[in-house]
Design a protein around this motif. Sequence first.
Motif, PDB file in Angstrom:
ATOM      1  N   GLU A  27       0.837  -1.204   0.000  1.00  0.00           N
ATOM      2  CA  GLU A  27       0.000   0.000   0.000  1.00  0.00           C
ATOM      3  C   GLU A  27       0.873   1.256   0.000  1.00  0.00           C
ATOM      4  O   GLU A  27       0.584   2.228  -0.720  1.00  0.00           O
ATOM      5  CB  GLU A  27      -0.911  -0.020   1.228  1.00  0.00           C
ATOM      6  N   ALA A  28       1.941   1.255   0.784  1.00  0.00           N
ATOM      7  CA  ALA A  28       2.837   2.418   0.850  1.00  0.00           C
ATOM      8  C   ALA A  28       3.537   2.653  -0.480  1.00  0.00           C
ATOM      9  O   ALA A  28       3.706   3.806  -0.914  1.00  0.00           O
ATOM     10  CB  ALA A  28       3.860   2.215   1.968  1.00  0.00           C
ATOM     11  N   LEU A  29       3.961   1.578  -1.149  1.00  0.00           N
ATOM     12  CA  LEU A  29       4.629   1.706  -2.448  1.00  0.00           C
ATOM     13  C   LEU A  29       3.663   2.256  -3.498  1.00  0.00           C
ATOM     14  O   LEU A  29       4.030   3.137  -4.290  1.00  0.00           O
ATOM     15  CB  LEU A  29       5.170   0.344  -2.888  1.00  0.00           C
ATOM     16  N   LEU A  30       2.443   1.748  -3.516  1.00  0.00           N
ATOM     17  CA  LEU A  30       1.455   2.228  -4.482  1.00  0.00           C
ATOM     18  C   LEU A  30       1.147   3.707  -4.258  1.00  0.00           C
ATOM     19  O   LEU A  30       1.031   4.489  -5.214  1.00  0.00           O
ATOM     20  CB  LEU A  30       0.168   1.403  -4.366  1.00  0.00           C
ATOM     21  N   PHE A  31       1.029   4.103  -3.003  1.00  0.00           N
ATOM     22  CA  PHE A  31       0.729   5.500  -2.690  1.00  0.00           C
ATOM     23  C   PHE A  31       1.898   6.415  -3.064  1.00  0.00           C
ATOM     24  O   PHE A  31       1.705   7.476  -3.682  1.00  0.00           O
ATOM     25  CB  PHE A  31       0.397   5.634  -1.215  1.00  0.00           C
ATOM     26  N   ALA A  32       3.115   5.995  -2.714  1.00  0.00           N
ATOM     27  CA  ALA A  32       4.288   6.822  -3.013  1.00  0.00           C
ATOM     28  C   ALA A  32       4.502   6.975  -4.517  1.00  0.00           C
ATOM     29  O   ALA A  32       5.012   7.999  -4.983  1.00  0.00           O
ATOM     30  CB  ALA A  32       5.534   6.213  -2.364  1.00  0.00           C
ATOM     31  N   ALA A  33       4.098   5.952  -5.284  1.00  0.00           N
ATOM     32  CA  ALA A  33       4.266   6.003  -6.737  1.00  0.00           C
ATOM     33  C   ALA A  33       3.107   6.693  -7.435  1.00  0.00           C
ATOM     34  O   ALA A  33       3.128   6.861  -8.661  1.00  0.00           O
ATOM     35  CB  ALA A  33       4.427   4.582  -7.285  1.00  0.00           C
ATOM     36  N   GLY A  34       2.078   7.081  -6.676  1.00  0.00           N
ATOM     37  CA  GLY A  34       0.941   7.771  -7.257  1.00  0.00           C
ATOM     38  C   GLY A  34      -0.092   6.867  -7.893  1.00  0.00           C
ATOM     39  O   GLY A  34      -0.972   7.332  -8.625  1.00  0.00           O
ATOM     40  N   ALA A  35      -0.026   5.553  -7.599  1.00  0.00           N
ATOM     41  CA  ALA A  35      -0.985   4.611  -8.185  1.00  0.00           C
ATOM     42  C   ALA A  35      -2.325   4.658  -7.467  1.00  0.00           C
ATOM     43  O   ALA A  35      -3.343   4.245  -8.029  1.00  0.00           O
ATOM     44  CB  ALA A  35      -0.418   3.194  -8.153  1.00  0.00           C
ATOM     45  N   ILE A  36      -2.339   5.124  -6.212  1.00  0.00           N
ATOM     46  CA  ILE A  36      -3.585   5.271  -5.456  1.00  0.00           C
ATOM     47  C   ILE A  36      -3.593   6.655  -4.813  1.00  0.00           C
ATOM     48  O   ILE A  36      -2.538   7.219  -4.501  1.00  0.00           O
ATOM     49  CB  ILE A  36      -3.753   4.168  -4.378  1.00  0.00           C
ATOM     50  N   ALA A  37      -4.803   7.184  -4.597  1.00  0.00           N
ATOM     51  CA  ALA A  37      -4.928   8.549  -4.076  1.00  0.00           C
ATOM     52  C   ALA A  37      -4.723   8.617  -2.570  1.00  0.00           C
ATOM     53  O   ALA A  37      -4.287   9.648  -2.040  1.00  0.00           O
ATOM     54  CB  ALA A  37      -6.300   9.117  -4.441  1.00  0.00           C
ATOM     55  N   SER A  38      -5.052   7.527  -1.865  1.00  0.00           N
ATOM     56  CA  SER A  38      -4.881   7.512  -0.416  1.00  0.00           C
ATOM     57  C   SER A  38      -4.534   6.098   0.027  1.00  0.00           C
ATOM     58  O   SER A  38      -4.862   5.119  -0.653  1.00  0.00           O
ATOM     59  CB  SER A  38      -6.156   7.993   0.295  1.00  0.00           C
ATOM     60  N   ARG A  39      -3.903   6.013   1.154  1.00  0.00           N
ATOM     61  CA  ARG A  39      -3.467   4.712   1.660  1.00  0.00           C
ATOM     62  C   ARG A  39      -4.580   4.031   2.446  1.00  0.00           C
ATOM     63  O   ARG A  39      -5.202   4.640   3.313  1.00  0.00           O
ATOM     64  CB  ARG A  39      -2.251   4.876   2.574  1.00  0.00           C
ATOM     65  N   GLY A  40      -4.806   2.762   2.143  1.00  0.00           N
ATOM     66  CA  GLY A  40      -5.692   1.958   2.966  1.00  0.00           C
ATOM     67  C   GLY A  40      -4.915   1.331   4.102  1.00  0.00           C
ATOM     68  O   GLY A  40      -3.697   1.491   4.224  1.00  0.00           O
ATOM     69  N   SER A  41      -5.624   0.590   4.965  1.00  0.00           N
ATOM     70  CA  SER A  41      -4.944  -0.086   6.069  1.00  0.00           C
ATOM     71  C   SER A  41      -5.558  -1.464   6.269  1.00  0.00           C
ATOM     72  O   SER A  41      -6.731  -1.696   5.957  1.00  0.00           O
ATOM     73  CB  SER A  41      -5.047   0.724   7.364  1.00  0.00           C
ATOM     74  N   VAL A  42      -4.739  -2.357   6.808  1.00  0.00           N
ATOM     75  CA  VAL A  42      -5.207  -3.712   7.091  1.00  0.00           C
ATOM     76  C   VAL A  42      -6.324  -3.663   8.123  1.00  0.00           C
ATOM     77  O   VAL A  42      -7.311  -4.407   8.031  1.00  0.00           O
ATOM     78  CB  VAL A  42      -4.036  -4.586   7.580  1.00  0.00           C
ATOM     79  N   GLU A  43      -6.191  -2.792   9.095  1.00  0.00           N
ATOM     80  CA  GLU A  43      -7.187  -2.703  10.161  1.00  0.00           C
ATOM     81  C   GLU A  43      -8.556  -2.266   9.621  1.00  0.00           C
ATOM     82  O   GLU A  43      -9.597  -2.775  10.050  1.00  0.00           O
ATOM     83  CB  GLU A  43      -6.724  -1.726  11.243  1.00  0.00           C
ATOM     84  N   ARG A  44      -8.572  -1.354   8.662  1.00  0.00           N
ATOM     85  CA  ARG A  44      -9.843  -0.893   8.092  1.00  0.00           C
ATOM     86  C   ARG A  44     -10.364  -1.832   7.009  1.00  0.00           C
ATOM     87  O   ARG A  44     -11.526  -1.752   6.618  1.00  0.00           O
ATOM     88  CB  ARG A  44      -9.680   0.511   7.500  1.00  0.00           C
ATOM     89  N   GLY A  45      -9.487  -2.704   6.510  1.00  0.00           N
ATOM     90  CA  GLY A  45      -9.899  -3.640   5.474  1.00  0.00           C
ATOM     91  C   GLY A  45     -10.094  -2.999   4.120  1.00  0.00           C
ATOM     92  O   GLY A  45     -10.904  -3.474   3.318  1.00  0.00           O
ATOM     93  N   ASP A  46      -9.329  -1.932   3.817  1.00  0.00           N
ATOM     94  CA  ASP A  46      -9.522  -1.243   2.550  1.00  0.00           C
ATOM     95  C   ASP A  46      -8.225  -1.136   1.739  1.00  0.00           C
ATOM     96  O   ASP A  46      -8.037  -0.191   0.970  1.00  0.00           O
ATOM     97  CB  ASP A  46     -10.109   0.151   2.778  1.00  0.00           C
ATOM     98  N   THR A  47      -7.319  -2.113   1.906  1.00  0.00           N
ATOM     99  CA  THR A  47      -6.100  -2.111   1.100  1.00  0.00           C
ATOM    100  C   THR A  47      -6.383  -2.681  -0.283  1.00  0.00           C
ATOM    101  O   THR A  47      -7.366  -3.399  -0.493  1.00  0.00           O
ATOM    102  CB  THR A  47      -4.986  -2.946   1.768  1.00  0.00           C
ATOM    103  N   VAL A  48      -5.498  -2.369  -1.227  1.00  0.00           N
ATOM    104  CA  VAL A  48      -5.658  -2.852  -2.603  1.00  0.00           C
ATOM    105  C   VAL A  48      -5.527  -4.369  -2.669  1.00  0.00           C
ATOM    106  O   VAL A  48      -6.284  -5.042  -3.366  1.00  0.00           O
ATOM    107  CB  VAL A  48      -4.620  -2.184  -3.528  1.00  0.00           C
ATOM    108  N   SER A  49      -4.583  -4.923  -1.928  1.00  0.00           N
ATOM    109  CA  SER A  49      -4.251  -6.338  -2.115  1.00  0.00           C
ATOM    110  C   SER A  49      -5.002  -7.291  -1.186  1.00  0.00           C
ATOM    111  O   SER A  49      -5.013  -8.499  -1.443  1.00  0.00           O
ATOM    112  CB  SER A  49      -2.738  -6.555  -1.963  1.00  0.00           C
ATOM    113  N   ASP A  50      -5.610  -6.807  -0.123  1.00  0.00           N
ATOM    114  CA  ASP A  50      -6.446  -7.664   0.733  1.00  0.00           C
ATOM    115  C   ASP A  50      -7.899  -7.239   0.544  1.00  0.00           C
ATOM    116  O   ASP A  50      -8.388  -6.315   1.200  1.00  0.00           O
ATOM    117  CB  ASP A  50      -6.052  -7.530   2.217  1.00  0.00           C
ATOM    118  N   PHE A  51      -8.592  -7.921  -0.364  1.00  0.00           N
ATOM    119  CA  PHE A  51      -9.973  -7.520  -0.675  1.00  0.00           C
ATOM    120  C   PHE A  51     -10.981  -8.637  -0.440  1.00  0.00           C
ATOM    121  O   PHE A  51     -12.173  -8.437  -0.578  1.00  0.00           O
ATOM    122  CB  PHE A  51     -10.073  -7.052  -2.134  1.00  0.00           C
ATOM    123  N   ASP A  52     -10.512  -9.833  -0.072  1.00  0.00           N
ATOM    124  CA  ASP A  52     -11.423 -10.938   0.181  1.00  0.00           C
ATOM    125  C   ASP A  52     -12.006 -10.814   1.593  1.00  0.00           C
ATOM    126  O   ASP A  52     -11.291 -10.445   2.532  1.00  0.00           O
ATOM    127  CB  ASP A  52     -10.671 -12.266   0.038  1.00  0.00           C
TER     128      ASP A  52
END
Length: 676
Positions: A27-52
């Motif tokens: 998530e941090a790499l995607l955000f730093a590279a500008g691929a996502i507008a804001s960072r998700g978190s595992v605790e909130r369940g809104d990261t790009v790679s954990d969606f199940d």
Amino acid sequence: MSTPSVHALRNLALVGPAGSGKTTLTEALLFAAGAIASRGSVERGDTVSDFDPQEHALGHSVFPALAACEREGIRLQLIDTPGLPALAARALCAVEAVETAVLCIPAAGGVDAQARRLFAGAAGACRMVVVNKVDAPGVDYAALLASLRDAFGAGCLPLNLPSADGSGVADCYFSPDYDAATAGTSVRAAHDALVDQVVELDEALMARYLEQGESLEPAQLHAPFEAALRAGHLVPVCFVSARSGAGVDALLDVFARLAPDPGEGKAPAFVQGEGADARQVQVLPEAAAHVLAHVFQVHNDPYRGKLALFRIHQGTLQSGAQLYIGDAKKPLRVSHLLRVQGKQQVEVAAGGPGEILALARIDELHRDAVLHDSHDEDGFHLVPPPFAQPVAGVALSAAKLGDEQKLADALAMLCEEDAGIRVERDAQGKQLVLRAQGEAHLKLLLSQLAARWSLKPLTAPPTVAYRETVSASAQARYRHKKQSGGAGQFGEVELKVEPLERGEGFQFVDQVKGGTIPGTFMPAVEKGVRQALADGVLAGFPVEDVRVCVLDGKHHAVDSNEVSFVTAARHATADALREAAPLLLEPIGEVTVRMMDADFGPVSAELTQRRGRLQGSEAPAPGVTELRAWVPLAEMDGFEARLRGLLAGECDFCLAFSHYERVPDDVRRRVFPAAG
């Protein structure tokens, strides 16, 4: 969306123990590279790679997930993999699709058994280490670097170093600041060690560096740097804090500038043919070549169908093209070619060498399927990575009448998704058994059956996979003769059984001379031998580690047939086994437990009660002990739950099959009184 060139691609799989922060780092790499507008978190369940939904409930990755970003014109294709020990096979399958395996470890946790297993399993790729959570207090970085070298070799050298407070990192390679205050070692020492390690593989560059004292620029070091990565001579180490962002930008630069592109990484391990006839084949990432790709992950959704992630190794795949799966003669049509970003899917017109794409709703696709557009690649397949043998098991039966086929289909789809599980029909116990890497793995699979297919099968303990063997040599002769009018049956076999070393399996030797048993009947003799070995002689378990030599026999010109020699060989083998001092063997598992030092006593006592034998222990981090022991798998029922109860969940546990050993006499008499 255009197809990137090979030189503008970097494929990386983030692997590492659960809790090392791979998903947060992605998530941090995607955000730093500008691929996502804001960072998700595992605790909130809104990261790009954990969606199940199951990942949200567990707080851990369950499936490898693909996400991509760009850095200075370089496309970084990242695979965030599960870190739970039970799901290591899913992580290693993803490594087959990339040039670089990035091992993530927590700064305070150090190197554990799971990190070692994943590092070893990723030997087919170039490897890097990322130390995450550098803002953790009290980390001894000099000791941590020493432990990395002890675990993974002297080539583990830092590309950057954390500041004393973990708020940033200092570059040690591209533009080193020799006066920067760092933890662990100095920037100059780290830079000199890196250059020394890299130039060792280039004699001309080493001579210039040593004799003339010339300083070397990163551009001059690029080719030998990539060679050192391929050879495993160098394992770069980077420091980062995914949560605070420290070192994330520097890590993006490392990935873009130093990670190998598809033409610089290790060649994929494709072979053509099977067994002794298999030969290694060269696969080059050329856009104009025949298409060659392989499926490394499938996910079966009861409503959306099958999604298969695959890596193109050579050629250019166009949407609408035809592909063959393995040796199939009938091609399939690629109607929808997908680029995947987490759960998002975007259709693309084409994909080139090095790209990781997806195909949806094609039932014929399966994990390890090789896709190609020419019959020249018939028989191509990848050499699979070494997977731990599943040892924990549960016997399943349908809870509702009529659900048997639905359960069988669901289990088959789970096996497609996870190379670390196996479904078998146990002949001894007449059970359908699901085997996995531990009790937690089984619990996860059962919850998937319920959530995805609305199945809640009945469960029961499976029979233990005991085996039998012999400890002495013995001979036997048996004549099968039957006459009931017309053509009869006649076959006579004399054979000898001999013990082999543990793990050598079964050997069949034809020592018949003079044609007393015609060669046309020898396959029938071997069939009868194998039937007798499968039935056992002590407790009905298969016999292994035995050599059977066929010495002599007799045949009849009219009455001898295949059935006669199968029957004679089966009886002769059973008689010889009874005289060869048969033994009962039990499966032994290697248990690894990571715990706090104070918990060593209760854990070792629990293992001893289960007939465990301590094999060693070490201290991967201050105050932490990692214990290894051999324990009979028959004694492991409920161990994982008991362990977490003892330690209030503060432990890491892994169980892997190790070997077979003789069952102690007192245990044999208690469990199998009829076996003597």
